[in-house]
Write a protein that holds these residues in place. Structure first.
Motif, mmCIF file in Angstrom:
data_model
loop_
_atom_site.group_PDB
_atom_site.id
_atom_site.type_symbol
_atom_site.label_atom_id
_atom_site.label_comp_id
_atom_site.label_asym_id
_atom_site.label_seq_id
_atom_site.Cartn_x
_atom_site.Cartn_y
_atom_site.Cartn_z
ATOM 1 N N ALA A 12 0.538 -1.206 -0.615
ATOM 2 C CA ALA A 12 -0.065 -0.054 0.184
ATOM 3 C C ALA A 12 0.488 0.174 0.061
ATOM 4 C CB ALA A 12 -0.892 -0.259 0.858
ATOM 5 N N GLY A 13 2.239 0.857 0.114
ATOM 6 C CA GLY A 13 2.790 2.575 0.199
ATOM 7 C C GLY A 13 2.761 2.989 1.111
ATOM 8 N N GLN A 14 2.275 2.990 2.473
ATOM 9 C CA GLN A 14 2.611 3.380 3.289
ATOM 10 C C GLN A 14 3.834 3.685 4.238
ATOM 11 O OE1 GLN A 14 -0.163 5.263 3.665
ATOM 12 N NE2 GLN A 14 -0.374 4.738 2.328
ATOM 13 N N GLY A 15 4.536 2.858 4.488
ATOM 14 C CA GLY A 15 5.861 2.646 5.167
ATOM 15 C C GLY A 15 6.204 3.740 5.829
ATOM 16 N N ALA A 16 6.547 4.734 4.521
ATOM 17 C CA ALA A 16 7.279 6.288 4.581
ATOM 18 C C ALA A 16 7.135 6.843 5.414
ATOM 19 C CB ALA A 16 7.553 6.501 3.051
ATOM 20 N N ASN A 17 4.982 6.221 5.375
ATOM 21 C CA ASN A 17 4.107 7.485 5.314
ATOM 22 C C ASN A 17 3.818 7.371 7.351
ATOM 23 O OD1 ASN A 17 3.272 8.946 3.630
ATOM 24 N ND2 ASN A 17 2.549 7.257 2.399
ATOM 25 N N LEU A 18 3.909 6.009 7.242
ATOM 26 C CA LEU A 18 4.143 6.114 9.137
ATOM 27 C C LEU A 18 5.258 6.319 9.333
ATOM 28 C CD1 LEU A 18 1.799 3.964 10.678
ATOM 29 C CD2 LEU A 18 3.442 2.185 9.896
ATOM 30 N N GLY A 19 6.298 6.000 8.718
ATOM 31 C CA GLY A 19 7.602 7.129 10.018
ATOM 32 C C GLY A 19 7.573 8.060 9.605
#
Length: 386
Positions: free
Chosen positions: A299-306
C-alpha cells in the motif's frame, strides 16, 4: 505559571528521510542536534532512482513546514491524481480519483535519494551538526541523560537518543529491545519502466496469487517506478530471467494497461519482512521509523508511517517534554503501526491465493467498494493517509 522553554540536546542515529526530518524539526525548535550517519551525503544522479516513496498529504505537510518540500526539484516529483487496483484474471476492479475527495492529488511519488539529499542540505543550513562516515558503537542511557561513543572515539552526551537507523537498527539491537517479526517470504523487485501509453498520473496495482505489482507514476509521463512483490520462489525465477523475458512476464501481468513496456534501468531486489518493536522507549532512547516498525510495501505506506512518528513526536519537544507525554506518543504511534500491519497482512493473505471461490469473493468485494460511496470514501481516505 508556565515553565520557560528549555533547549535540549539530541543525538539522532540514521541519515535517512525519517532521521533527517526529526533532526531538522528539533533543530528548528531551538534544540541542539547531532545526527550520526555511517555513510556520506546522499547524492542522486540525472537518472531516476530505483527506490521511491508515495508520500501522503500529512508527510508533505511536515516537509513543507520544515522548508524542504519547496526545495525539491519539481521535475523529480510525480504527483498522482488517481488509483486503479484490480485482481488479475478476475472482474474485481476499483478506481478512484483525487476529485472524488475534493483534493488536487492523492499523493506524490518521490525518489528517496532526491528527498534525502535535500533534507541533508537544509538540515546542514539550519545548524544540525551532521557527523558523516561514522557510527555509534556504544551507548548508555539512564533517567537523566544519554552517552554515545562513536567509532572515531568521539563521545557525545545528550538528553535523548533517537534511533532512526533502519529495520536492522544496531541501536535497537544494542539496547536489547524485544522485537516481534515475521518474514513475508517475499522479495520486492524494483526497476524503472518506460511505457508506451502515458500513465496520466495514475498509480496502478494488480494483485497476483504470488504477490502484487505496482506501477507508480514518475514526473515523466512515460516512466513509472515498478515494485513487484513476489513469493520467494517466483522472485528467484524473475531475477534469473534476462531483461526481455522479464518484461514479457510483466507485460502479461499488466493486462496491457500501459501498452508496451521497456526496462529503463537495472533491476534490484530486497527481502520483505514485518517488524514491530515491543518497546519504543527505553529511558531516554526513542525508536522511530523502520527502527520501530516495518511493513509490506503493497500500500506504499511505510514512509508515511515513519513520517507520522515525526509529526506526533515534534510537538512533545516543542515544550518541556516529560515521560508521560512520551508514553502517550508511544501508545498513539504503536496503535497506528498495529492498524497498518494488520491491514497489510489481511491484504496479503486475502489476495495470496488463486482459489476460484476466493477470487469470486474478492471480485464481489471490489465491485461493492467501487459502487458503494461511503465505503469508497473510506478507501480514498486511506489512500490519502488519513
Amino acid at each position: 505559571m508556565s515553565t520557560p522553554f528549555k533547549a535540549q540536546t539530541f543525538v539522532v542515529v540514521g541519515g535517512g528521510m525519517i532521521g533527517l526530518s526529526v533532526a531538522l524539526g528539533l533543530r528548528l525548535q531551538g534544540h541542539r542536534v547531532y545526527l550520526i550517519e555511517r555513510s556520506g551525503r546522499p547524492e542522486y544522479t540525472e537518472s531516476p532512482e530505483l527506490r521511491v516513496s508515495a508520500l501522503a498529504h500529512h508527510s508533505r505537510a511536515l516537509l513543507r513546514e520544515l522548508g524542504v518540500w519547496q526545495r525539491l526539484p519539481q521535475q523529480r516529483l510525480g504527483p498522482y491524481t488517481g488509483m486503479q487496483v484490480w485482481d488479475h484474471d478476475s472482474f474485481g476492479h476499483i478506481e478512484f480519483s483525487a476529485a472524488e475527495a475534493g483534493a488536487d492529488d492523492l499523493g506524490a511519488i518521490v525518489e528517496n535519494k532526491v528527498l534525502e539529499q535535500t533534507l541533508w542540505d537544509v538540515a546542514t543550513e539550519q545548524g544540525v551538526q551532521i557527523i558523516a562516515d561514522d557510527e555509534v558503537v556504544e551507548h548508555t542511557t539512564n533517567a537523566l541523560q544519554v552517552t554515545v561513543k562513536l567509532r572515531s572515539n568521539q563521545q557525545l552526551q545528550a538528553d535523548y537518543l533517537i534511533a532512526a537507523d533502519g529495520n536492522r537498527s544496531p541501536t535497537r539491537e544494542r539496547a536489547k529491545l524485544p522485537l516481534s517479526f515475521w518474514d513475508y517470504e517475499q522479495t520486492g523487485i524494483v526497476a524503472v519502466i518506460k511505457t508506451e501509453k502515458p500513465h496520466d498520473g495514475v498509480a496502478r496495482q494488480v494483485f497476483l496469487p504470488t504477490g502484487p505489482i505496482a506501477w507508480l507514476p514518475l514526473n515523466d509521463s512515460h516512466l513509472v517506478s515498478l515494485v513487484w512483490s513476489a513469493d520467494e520462489d517466483k522472485a528467484q525465477q524473475l531475477q534469473a530471467l534476462d531483461d526481455q523475458i522479464f518484461i514479457n512476464q510483466l507485460q502479461a501481468a499488466s493486462d496491457q494497461c500501459l501498452g508496451k513496456l521497456e526496462l529503463a534501468s537495472a533491476r534490484a531486489g530486497f527481502p520483505l519482512r514485518m517488524q514491530y518493536a515491543q518497546r519504543w522507549l527505553d529511558d531516554r532512547l526513542i525508536l522511530i521509523g523502520d527502527a520501530a516498525h516495518s511493513i509490506h510495501p503493497l500500500a506504499g505506506q511505510g514512509a508515511n508511517l515513519g513520517f507520522g512518528d515525526v509529526v506526533d513526536l515534534l510537538p512533545v519537544f516543542a515544550s518541556n517534554a516529560n515521560h508521560r507525554e512520551l508514553r502517550a506518543w508511544e501508545r498513539k504511534r504503536k496503535a497506528a503501526a498495529v492498524t497498518m500491519i494488520s491491514a497489510m497482512e489481511a491484504f496479503k493473505r486475502g489476495f495470496g491465493t488463486a482459489n476460484p471461490l476466493a477470487k469470486l469473493v474478492r471480485g464481489i468485494g471490489f465491485k461493492a467498494a467501487n459502487s458503494i460511496q461511503p465505503l469508497k470514501r473510506q478507501l480514498i481516505k486511506a489512500a490519502l493517509g488519513e
